[in-house]
Scaffold this active site. Structure first.
Site, PDB file in Angstrom:
ATOM      1  N   ASP A   1     -41.268  25.100 -40.205  1.00  0.00           N
ATOM      2  CA  ASP A   1     -41.859  24.209 -41.208  1.00  0.00           C
ATOM      3  C   ASP A   1     -42.643  23.097 -40.516  1.00  0.00           C
ATOM      4  O   ASP A   1     -42.098  22.386 -39.677  1.00  0.00           O
ATOM      5  CB  ASP A   1     -40.747  23.577 -42.053  1.00  0.00           C
ATOM      6  CG  ASP A   1     -41.312  22.575 -43.051  1.00  0.00           C
ATOM      7  OD1 ASP A   1     -41.828  23.011 -44.091  1.00  0.00           O
ATOM      8  OD2 ASP A   1     -41.261  21.355 -42.774  1.00  0.00           O
TER       9      ASP A   1
ATOM     10  N   TYR B   1     -47.538  15.606 -39.947  1.00  0.00           N
ATOM     11  CA  TYR B   1     -46.661  15.343 -38.798  1.00  0.00           C
ATOM     12  C   TYR B   1     -47.484  15.143 -37.522  1.00  0.00           C
ATOM     13  O   TYR B   1     -48.195  16.039 -37.076  1.00  0.00           O
ATOM     14  CB  TYR B   1     -45.636  16.468 -38.606  1.00  0.00           C
ATOM     15  CG  TYR B   1     -44.777  16.743 -39.828  1.00  0.00           C
ATOM     16  CD1 TYR B   1     -44.603  15.763 -40.814  1.00  0.00           C
ATOM     17  CD2 TYR B   1     -44.147  17.955 -40.010  1.00  0.00           C
ATOM     18  CE1 TYR B   1     -43.824  16.007 -41.935  1.00  0.00           C
ATOM     19  CE2 TYR B   1     -43.358  18.210 -41.127  1.00  0.00           C
ATOM     20  CZ  TYR B   1     -43.215  17.225 -42.093  1.00  0.00           C
ATOM     21  OH  TYR B   1     -42.457  17.475 -43.203  1.00  0.00           O
TER      22      TYR B   1
ATOM     23  N   LEU C   1     -29.412  17.399 -41.963  1.00  0.00           N
ATOM     24  CA  LEU C   1     -28.400  16.737 -41.128  1.00  0.00           C
ATOM     25  C   LEU C   1     -28.267  15.267 -41.497  1.00  0.00           C
ATOM     26  O   LEU C   1     -27.677  14.479 -40.759  1.00  0.00           O
ATOM     27  CB  LEU C   1     -28.746  16.906 -39.642  1.00  0.00           C
ATOM     28  CG  LEU C   1     -28.876  18.363 -39.203  1.00  0.00           C
ATOM     29  CD1 LEU C   1     -29.322  18.457 -37.749  1.00  0.00           C
ATOM     30  CD2 LEU C   1     -27.546  19.101 -39.392  1.00  0.00           C
TER      31      LEU C   1
HETATM   32  N1  LIG Z   1     -41.246  17.799 -47.362  1.00  0.00           N
HETATM   33  C1  LIG Z   1     -40.958  16.598 -46.943  1.00  0.00           C
HETATM   34  O1  LIG Z   1     -41.337  15.577 -47.542  1.00  0.00           O
HETATM   35  C2  LIG Z   1     -40.149  16.442 -45.690  1.00  0.00           C
HETATM   36  C3  LIG Z   1     -39.608  15.202 -45.358  1.00  0.00           C
HETATM   37  C4  LIG Z   1     -38.830  15.098 -44.200  1.00  0.00           C
HETATM   38  C5  LIG Z   1     -38.621  16.220 -43.407  1.00  0.00           C
HETATM   39  N2  LIG Z   1     -39.203  17.414 -43.741  1.00  0.00           N
HETATM   40  C6  LIG Z   1     -39.007  18.621 -42.894  1.00  0.00           C
HETATM   41  O2  LIG Z   1     -37.612  18.823 -42.712  1.00  0.00           O
HETATM   42  C7  LIG Z   1     -37.298  18.847 -41.324  1.00  0.00           C
HETATM   43  C8  LIG Z   1     -35.895  18.308 -41.083  1.00  0.00           C
HETATM   44  O3  LIG Z   1     -35.780  16.956 -41.464  1.00  0.00           O
HETATM   45  P1  LIG Z   1     -35.670  15.778 -40.401  1.00  0.00           P
HETATM   46  O4  LIG Z   1     -36.333  16.220 -39.156  1.00  0.00           O
HETATM   47  O5  LIG Z   1     -36.159  14.540 -41.056  1.00  0.00           O
HETATM   48  O6  LIG Z   1     -34.118  15.555 -40.239  1.00  0.00           O
HETATM   49  P2  LIG Z   1     -32.888  16.435 -39.715  1.00  0.00           P
HETATM   50  O7  LIG Z   1     -33.288  17.825 -39.421  1.00  0.00           O
HETATM   51  O8  LIG Z   1     -31.806  16.225 -40.720  1.00  0.00           O
HETATM   52  O9  LIG Z   1     -32.490  15.680 -38.379  1.00  0.00           O
HETATM   53  C9  LIG Z   1     -33.231  15.764 -37.204  1.00  0.00           C
HETATM   54  C10 LIG Z   1     -32.480  14.990 -36.130  1.00  0.00           C
HETATM   55  O10 LIG Z   1     -31.198  15.579 -35.924  1.00  0.00           O
HETATM   56  C11 LIG Z   1     -31.025  15.900 -34.551  1.00  0.00           C
HETATM   57  N3  LIG Z   1     -30.305  17.172 -34.466  1.00  0.00           N
HETATM   58  C12 LIG Z   1     -30.787  18.417 -34.713  1.00  0.00           C
HETATM   59  N4  LIG Z   1     -29.831  19.337 -34.571  1.00  0.00           N
HETATM   60  C13 LIG Z   1     -28.693  18.673 -34.228  1.00  0.00           C
HETATM   61  C14 LIG Z   1     -27.379  19.082 -33.911  1.00  0.00           C
HETATM   62  N5  LIG Z   1     -27.032  20.378 -33.942  1.00  0.00           N
HETATM   63  N6  LIG Z   1     -26.481  18.112 -33.596  1.00  0.00           N
HETATM   64  C15 LIG Z   1     -26.826  16.798 -33.574  1.00  0.00           C
HETATM   65  N7  LIG Z   1     -28.068  16.350 -33.842  1.00  0.00           N
HETATM   66  C16 LIG Z   1     -28.989  17.284 -34.171  1.00  0.00           C
HETATM   67  C17 LIG Z   1     -32.415  15.995 -33.953  1.00  0.00           C
HETATM   68  O11 LIG Z   1     -32.375  15.655 -32.578  1.00  0.00           O
HETATM   69  P3  LIG Z   1     -33.265  16.386 -31.427  1.00  0.00           P
HETATM   70  O12 LIG Z   1     -34.639  16.582 -31.977  1.00  0.00           O
HETATM   71  O13 LIG Z   1     -33.196  15.426 -30.298  1.00  0.00           O
HETATM   72  O14 LIG Z   1     -32.607  17.692 -31.082  1.00  0.00           O
HETATM   73  C18 LIG Z   1     -33.168  14.976 -34.785  1.00  0.00           C
HETATM   74  O15 LIG Z   1     -32.965  13.684 -34.244  1.00  0.00           O
HETATM   75  C19 LIG Z   1     -38.427  18.000 -40.721  1.00  0.00           C
HETATM   76  O16 LIG Z   1     -38.523  18.155 -39.312  1.00  0.00           O
HETATM   77  C20 LIG Z   1     -39.609  18.495 -41.495  1.00  0.00           C
HETATM   78  O17 LIG Z   1     -40.062  19.750 -41.010  1.00  0.00           O
HETATM   79  C21 LIG Z   1     -39.929  17.550 -44.884  1.00  0.00           C
END
Ligand SMILES: NC(=O)c1ccc[n+]([C@@H]2O[C@H](COP(=O)([O-])OP(=O)(O)OC[C@H]3O[C@@H](n4cnc5c(N)ncnc54)[C@H](OP(=O)(O)O)[C@@H]3O)[C@@H](O)[C@H]2O)c1
Length: 296
Positions: A58, A63, A204
Protein backbone atom coordinates in the site's frame (compact mmCIF):
# COMPACT_ATOMS: atom_id res chain seq x y z
CA UNK A 1 -0.89 -14.17 -4.89
CA UNK A 2 -1.37 -16.21 -1.67
CA UNK A 3 -0.25 -19.63 -0.46
CA UNK A 4 -3.10 -22.15 -0.16
CA UNK A 5 -3.24 -22.73 3.59
CA UNK A 6 -3.12 -19.11 4.74
CA UNK A 7 -6.23 -17.06 5.41
CA UNK A 8 -7.32 -14.70 2.66
CA UNK A 9 -9.80 -11.97 1.90
CA UNK A 10 -11.76 -12.21 -1.33
CA UNK A 11 -12.24 -9.36 -3.79
CA UNK A 12 -15.43 -9.87 -5.75
CA UNK A 13 -15.42 -10.27 -9.52
CA UNK A 14 -16.28 -7.17 -11.55
CA UNK A 15 -17.25 -6.74 -15.20
CA UNK A 16 -13.63 -7.10 -16.30
CA UNK A 17 -11.80 -8.57 -13.29
CA UNK A 18 -12.13 -12.10 -11.92
CA UNK A 19 -12.62 -12.68 -8.19
CA UNK A 20 -9.25 -12.83 -6.45
CA UNK A 21 -7.83 -13.57 -3.04
CA UNK A 22 -5.44 -11.43 -1.04
CA UNK A 23 -3.38 -12.14 2.09
CA UNK A 24 -4.92 -10.77 5.29
CA UNK A 25 -1.70 -8.88 6.06
CA UNK A 26 0.04 -6.58 3.57
CA UNK A 27 2.64 -3.84 3.85
CA UNK A 28 2.25 -0.10 4.42
CA UNK A 29 4.75 2.50 3.21
CA UNK A 30 3.91 5.76 4.99
CA UNK A 31 7.15 7.53 6.01
CA UNK A 32 9.19 5.56 3.48
CA UNK A 33 11.09 7.58 0.87
CA UNK A 34 11.56 10.48 3.27
CA UNK A 35 15.12 9.78 4.36
CA UNK A 36 14.05 8.54 7.81
CA UNK A 37 15.61 5.18 7.01
CA UNK A 38 18.16 4.24 4.36
CA UNK A 39 16.47 3.59 1.03
CA UNK A 40 18.21 0.21 0.71
CA UNK A 41 16.67 -0.86 4.04
CA UNK A 42 13.19 0.18 2.94
CA UNK A 43 13.61 -1.72 -0.35
CA UNK A 44 14.95 -4.77 1.49
CA UNK A 45 12.03 -4.67 3.95
CA UNK A 46 9.42 -4.61 1.18
CA UNK A 47 11.17 -7.43 -0.69
CA UNK A 48 11.49 -9.46 2.52
CA UNK A 49 7.77 -8.95 3.16
CA UNK A 50 7.02 -10.09 -0.38
CA UNK A 51 9.15 -13.22 0.11
CA UNK A 52 7.23 -13.98 3.29
CA UNK A 53 3.77 -13.66 1.73
CA UNK A 54 2.77 -10.05 2.47
CA UNK A 55 2.20 -9.48 -1.22
CA UNK A 56 -0.14 -6.50 -0.97
CA UNK A 57 1.81 -3.22 -0.90
CA UNK A 58 0.00 0.00 0.00
CA UNK A 59 1.38 3.38 -0.99
CA UNK A 60 0.13 6.86 -2.02
CA UNK A 61 1.21 9.88 -4.01
CA UNK A 62 1.12 11.69 -0.65
CA UNK A 63 3.77 9.59 1.13
CA UNK A 64 7.10 11.37 0.99
CA UNK A 65 5.64 13.51 -1.80
CA UNK A 66 6.00 10.56 -4.19
CA UNK A 67 9.15 9.27 -2.46
CA UNK A 68 7.43 6.16 -1.08
CA UNK A 69 6.15 5.24 -4.56
CA UNK A 70 9.70 5.54 -5.88
CA UNK A 71 10.97 3.16 -3.18
CA UNK A 72 8.17 0.69 -3.97
CA UNK A 73 9.02 0.92 -7.68
CA UNK A 74 12.61 -0.02 -6.90
CA UNK A 75 11.56 -2.87 -4.61
CA UNK A 76 9.34 -4.30 -7.35
CA UNK A 77 11.67 -3.59 -10.28
CA UNK A 78 12.04 -7.22 -11.32
CA UNK A 79 9.11 -8.74 -9.46
CA UNK A 80 6.09 -6.55 -10.22
CA UNK A 81 3.89 -9.54 -10.96
CA UNK A 82 4.37 -10.90 -7.41
CA UNK A 83 2.67 -7.90 -5.81
CA UNK A 84 -0.85 -6.55 -5.51
CA UNK A 85 -0.02 -2.86 -5.74
CA UNK A 86 -2.26 -0.19 -4.20
CA UNK A 87 -1.81 3.58 -4.49
CA UNK A 88 -3.97 6.59 -3.68
CA UNK A 89 -4.86 9.91 -5.23
CA UNK A 90 -5.15 13.15 -3.24
CA UNK A 91 -8.80 14.35 -3.16
CA UNK A 92 -7.81 17.59 -4.91
CA UNK A 93 -6.23 15.56 -7.75
CA UNK A 94 -9.31 13.38 -8.17
CA UNK A 95 -10.99 15.29 -11.00
CA UNK A 96 -12.08 14.05 -14.44
CA UNK A 97 -8.66 14.87 -15.97
CA UNK A 98 -6.46 15.54 -12.93
CA UNK A 99 -6.92 11.96 -11.64
CA UNK A 100 -5.63 10.60 -14.95
CA UNK A 101 -2.52 12.78 -14.69
CA UNK A 102 -1.99 11.93 -11.00
CA UNK A 103 -2.24 8.21 -11.77
CA UNK A 104 0.22 8.51 -14.65
CA UNK A 105 2.68 10.25 -12.34
CA UNK A 106 2.25 7.49 -9.75
CA UNK A 107 2.80 4.83 -12.42
CA UNK A 108 6.00 6.56 -13.54
CA UNK A 109 7.35 6.71 -9.97
CA UNK A 110 6.31 3.12 -9.38
CA UNK A 111 7.95 2.10 -12.65
CA UNK A 112 4.92 0.04 -13.63
CA UNK A 113 2.22 0.10 -16.26
CA UNK A 114 -0.69 -0.60 -13.95
CA UNK A 115 -1.97 -0.46 -10.40
CA UNK A 116 -3.98 -3.34 -9.01
CA UNK A 117 -6.03 -0.91 -6.95
CA UNK A 118 -6.33 2.89 -6.95
CA UNK A 119 -7.98 4.62 -3.99
CA UNK A 120 -9.41 8.08 -3.42
CA UNK A 121 -7.36 8.95 -0.29
CA UNK A 122 -10.19 10.72 1.55
CA UNK A 123 -13.46 12.45 0.62
CA UNK A 124 -12.94 15.87 -0.93
CA UNK A 125 -14.86 18.57 -2.73
CA UNK A 126 -14.56 17.27 -6.30
CA UNK A 127 -17.87 15.55 -7.18
CA UNK A 128 -17.59 11.78 -6.84
CA UNK A 129 -19.14 11.40 -10.30
CA UNK A 130 -16.01 13.01 -11.77
CA UNK A 131 -13.65 10.78 -9.81
CA UNK A 132 -15.61 7.70 -10.83
CA UNK A 133 -15.51 8.77 -14.47
CA UNK A 134 -11.71 9.13 -14.24
CA UNK A 135 -11.34 5.77 -12.48
CA UNK A 136 -13.42 4.11 -15.21
CA UNK A 137 -11.28 5.71 -17.92
CA UNK A 138 -8.11 4.53 -16.14
CA UNK A 139 -9.58 1.03 -16.03
CA UNK A 140 -10.45 1.14 -19.72
CA UNK A 141 -6.87 2.26 -20.48
CA UNK A 142 -5.48 -0.67 -18.43
CA UNK A 143 -3.78 1.69 -15.96
CA UNK A 144 -5.73 0.45 -12.94
CA UNK A 145 -7.42 -2.91 -12.44
CA UNK A 146 -9.78 -1.87 -9.64
CA UNK A 147 -10.67 1.24 -7.68
CA UNK A 148 -11.75 1.98 -4.13
CA UNK A 149 -11.85 4.62 -1.41
CA UNK A 150 -10.24 5.47 1.90
CA UNK A 151 -11.51 7.25 5.02
CA UNK A 152 -15.12 6.95 3.84
CA UNK A 153 -17.71 6.70 6.62
CA UNK A 154 -21.22 5.23 6.23
CA UNK A 155 -22.71 8.41 4.74
CA UNK A 156 -19.78 8.81 2.32
CA UNK A 157 -20.26 5.21 1.16
CA UNK A 158 -23.97 5.87 0.65
CA UNK A 159 -23.17 8.88 -1.54
CA UNK A 160 -20.62 6.82 -3.48
CA UNK A 161 -22.89 3.88 -4.15
CA UNK A 162 -25.69 6.24 -5.22
CA UNK A 163 -23.45 7.41 -8.10
CA UNK A 164 -23.42 5.47 -11.38
CA UNK A 165 -20.59 2.92 -11.15
CA UNK A 166 -19.99 3.60 -7.45
CA UNK A 167 -21.01 0.10 -6.44
CA UNK A 168 -17.87 -1.25 -8.18
CA UNK A 169 -15.82 0.14 -5.26
CA UNK A 170 -13.45 -2.71 -4.31
CA UNK A 171 -12.38 -1.70 -0.79
CA UNK A 172 -12.58 1.01 1.85
CA UNK A 173 -9.29 1.69 3.69
CA UNK A 174 -9.84 3.04 7.21
CA UNK A 175 -8.05 3.31 10.54
CA UNK A 176 -8.71 0.17 12.58
CA UNK A 177 -6.98 -1.33 15.57
CA UNK A 178 -7.89 -2.77 18.97
CA UNK A 179 -7.92 0.69 20.56
CA UNK A 180 -10.09 2.23 17.84
CA UNK A 181 -13.12 0.07 17.06
CA UNK A 182 -15.68 2.68 16.03
CA UNK A 183 -16.13 1.16 12.55
CA UNK A 184 -17.55 -2.00 14.11
CA UNK A 185 -20.82 -0.22 14.97
CA UNK A 186 -22.14 0.50 11.48
CA UNK A 187 -19.45 0.95 8.82
CA UNK A 188 -18.05 -2.56 8.96
CA UNK A 189 -21.47 -4.29 9.03
CA UNK A 190 -22.67 -2.25 6.07
CA UNK A 191 -19.49 -2.98 4.09
CA UNK A 192 -19.82 -6.67 4.90
CA UNK A 193 -23.39 -6.58 3.68
CA UNK A 194 -22.15 -5.23 0.34
CA UNK A 195 -19.12 -7.61 0.24
CA UNK A 196 -16.66 -4.69 0.32
CA UNK A 197 -13.51 -5.66 2.26
CA UNK A 198 -11.76 -3.25 4.60
CA UNK A 199 -8.10 -2.36 4.59
CA UNK A 200 -7.05 -1.58 8.18
CA UNK A 201 -4.46 1.17 8.44
CA UNK A 202 -2.43 1.88 11.61
CA UNK A 203 -3.19 -1.73 12.70
CA UNK A 204 -0.44 -1.45 15.32
CA UNK A 205 -2.11 1.60 16.86
CA UNK A 206 0.64 3.99 15.96
CA UNK A 207 -1.78 6.78 15.02
CA UNK A 208 -5.31 8.15 15.27
CA UNK A 209 -7.22 10.27 17.77
CA UNK A 210 -7.88 7.17 19.86
CA UNK A 211 -4.35 5.86 19.40
CA UNK A 212 -2.71 4.31 22.45
CA UNK A 213 0.60 2.63 22.89
CA UNK A 214 -0.87 -0.83 22.60
CA UNK A 215 2.49 -2.40 21.71
CA UNK A 216 3.63 -1.65 25.27
CA UNK A 217 0.31 -2.10 27.04
CA UNK A 218 0.82 -4.44 30.03
CA UNK A 219 -2.28 -6.56 29.27
CA UNK A 220 -1.36 -6.94 25.60
CA UNK A 221 2.25 -7.75 26.43
CA UNK A 222 1.25 -10.43 28.94
CA UNK A 223 -1.49 -11.93 26.73
CA UNK A 224 0.95 -12.08 23.83
CA UNK A 225 3.62 -13.70 26.02
CA UNK A 226 1.16 -16.37 27.22
CA UNK A 227 0.58 -17.32 23.58
CA UNK A 228 4.24 -17.06 22.55
CA UNK A 229 3.38 -14.14 20.29
CA UNK A 230 4.70 -10.62 20.10
CA UNK A 231 2.30 -7.76 20.94
CA UNK A 232 2.31 -6.77 17.24
CA UNK A 233 1.29 -10.29 16.22
CA UNK A 234 -1.53 -10.30 18.76
CA UNK A 235 -2.80 -6.97 17.37
CA UNK A 236 -2.54 -8.12 13.75
CA UNK A 237 -4.22 -11.47 14.44
CA UNK A 238 -6.98 -9.59 16.26
CA UNK A 239 -7.51 -7.04 13.46
CA UNK A 240 -7.73 -9.75 10.79
CA UNK A 241 -9.82 -12.23 12.82
CA UNK A 242 -12.81 -13.76 11.06
CA UNK A 243 -16.22 -12.44 12.10
CA UNK A 244 -19.07 -14.94 11.79
CA UNK A 245 -16.63 -17.22 10.00
CA UNK A 246 -15.73 -14.69 7.33
CA UNK A 247 -12.60 -12.58 6.86
CA UNK A 248 -13.07 -9.09 5.52
CA UNK A 249 -10.05 -7.15 6.87
CA UNK A 250 -6.59 -6.78 5.34
CA UNK A 251 -4.17 -5.14 7.81
CA UNK A 252 -1.30 -3.13 6.32
CA UNK A 253 1.40 -2.60 8.96
CA UNK A 254 4.41 -0.58 7.85
CA UNK A 255 7.78 -1.99 8.87
CA UNK A 256 11.37 -1.25 7.89
CA UNK A 257 13.04 -3.21 10.69
CA UNK A 258 13.84 -6.77 9.55
CA UNK A 259 12.59 -8.32 12.78
CA UNK A 260 9.33 -6.38 12.52
CA UNK A 261 8.79 -7.62 8.96
CA UNK A 262 9.30 -11.26 10.03
CA UNK A 263 7.04 -10.76 13.03
CA UNK A 264 4.25 -9.33 10.91
CA UNK A 265 4.52 -12.00 8.23
CA UNK A 266 4.39 -14.76 10.86
CA UNK A 267 1.09 -13.29 12.05
CA UNK A 268 -0.38 -14.53 8.76
CA UNK A 269 -0.51 -17.99 10.34
CA UNK A 270 -2.04 -17.03 13.69
CA UNK A 271 -5.65 -17.80 14.52
CA UNK A 272 -6.68 -16.30 17.85
CA UNK A 273 -8.57 -18.53 20.26
CA UNK A 274 -12.04 -17.52 21.46
CA UNK A 275 -10.78 -16.85 24.98
CA UNK A 276 -8.23 -14.34 23.68
CA UNK A 277 -10.86 -12.56 21.61
CA UNK A 278 -13.23 -12.37 24.59
CA UNK A 279 -10.49 -11.04 26.88
CA UNK A 280 -9.52 -8.40 24.35
CA UNK A 281 -13.19 -7.46 23.94
CA UNK A 282 -13.44 -6.96 27.70
CA UNK A 283 -10.24 -4.89 27.84
CA UNK A 284 -10.96 -2.80 24.73
CA UNK A 285 -14.70 -2.97 24.02
CA UNK A 286 -16.16 -1.66 20.78
CA UNK A 287 -18.25 1.51 21.34
CA UNK A 288 -21.96 0.88 21.77
CA UNK A 289 -22.99 3.75 19.48
CA UNK A 290 -21.87 5.43 16.28
CA UNK A 291 -18.68 7.45 16.69
CA UNK A 292 -16.92 9.78 14.25
CA UNK A 293 -14.62 7.92 11.88
CA UNK A 294 -11.12 7.85 13.37
CA UNK A 295 -8.43 9.22 11.07
CA UNK A 296 -4.81 10.29 11.19
N1 LIG B 1 -5.48 5.76 4.02
C1 LIG B 1 -4.97 6.52 4.95
O1 LIG B 1 -5.42 7.65 5.20
C2 LIG B 1 -3.79 6.01 5.73
C3 LIG B 1 -3.38 6.68 6.88
C4 LIG B 1 -2.30 6.16 7.61
C5 LIG B 1 -1.65 5.02 7.16
N2 LIG B 1 -2.05 4.42 5.99
C6 LIG B 1 -1.36 3.20 5.49
O2 LIG B 1 -1.33 2.23 6.52
C7 LIG B 1 0.01 1.84 6.80
C8 LIG B 1 0.17 1.46 8.26
O3 LIG B 1 -0.08 2.55 9.12
P1 LIG B 1 1.08 3.30 9.90
O4 LIG B 1 2.33 3.14 9.12
O5 LIG B 1 0.61 4.68 10.18
O6 LIG B 1 1.12 2.59 11.30
P2 LIG B 1 1.43 1.11 11.83
O7 LIG B 1 1.61 0.16 10.71
O8 LIG B 1 0.35 0.82 12.82
O9 LIG B 1 2.79 1.32 12.61
C9 LIG B 1 4.02 1.50 11.98
C10 LIG B 1 5.09 1.56 13.05
O10 LIG B 1 5.11 0.33 13.78
C11 LIG B 1 6.42 -0.22 13.77
N3 LIG B 1 6.30 -1.68 13.64
C12 LIG B 1 5.97 -2.39 12.53
N4 LIG B 1 5.92 -3.69 12.80
C13 LIG B 1 6.22 -3.84 14.12
C14 LIG B 1 6.36 -4.95 14.97
N5 LIG B 1 6.16 -6.20 14.52
N6 LIG B 1 6.69 -4.71 16.27
C15 LIG B 1 6.88 -3.44 16.73
N7 LIG B 1 6.79 -2.35 15.96
C16 LIG B 1 6.45 -2.55 14.66
C17 LIG B 1 7.13 0.40 12.58
O11 LIG B 1 8.52 0.46 12.83
P3 LIG B 1 9.67 0.20 11.71
O12 LIG B 1 9.24 0.88 10.46
O13 LIG B 1 10.88 0.78 12.33
O14 LIG B 1 9.81 -1.29 11.52
C18 LIG B 1 6.49 1.77 12.52
O15 LIG B 1 7.14 2.63 13.43
C19 LIG B 1 0.80 3.08 6.36
O16 LIG B 1 2.19 2.81 6.22
C20 LIG B 1 0.10 3.44 5.09
O17 LIG B 1 0.49 2.61 4.01
C21 LIG B 1 -3.13 4.87 5.30
Amino acid sequence: MTSDSRPTVELAATNDQPAETLPVIGQGTWYMGEGLAAERDEIRALQQGLDLGMTLIDTAEMYGNGGAETVVGKALSDRRDEAFLVSKVFPWNAGRDSAIKACEHSLARLNTEYLDLYLLHWPGSIPLEETLEAFERLQAQGKIRRFGVSNFDVDDMQKLTACPGGDACAVNQVLYHLGSRGIEHSLRPSLRQHAVPLMAYCPLAQGGRLGRDLLNDADIVSMARERRLTPAQLLLAWATRPVEGQRDVIAIPKAVDTGHVTDNANALDIELDTEAIERLDALYPAPSGKTALDIV
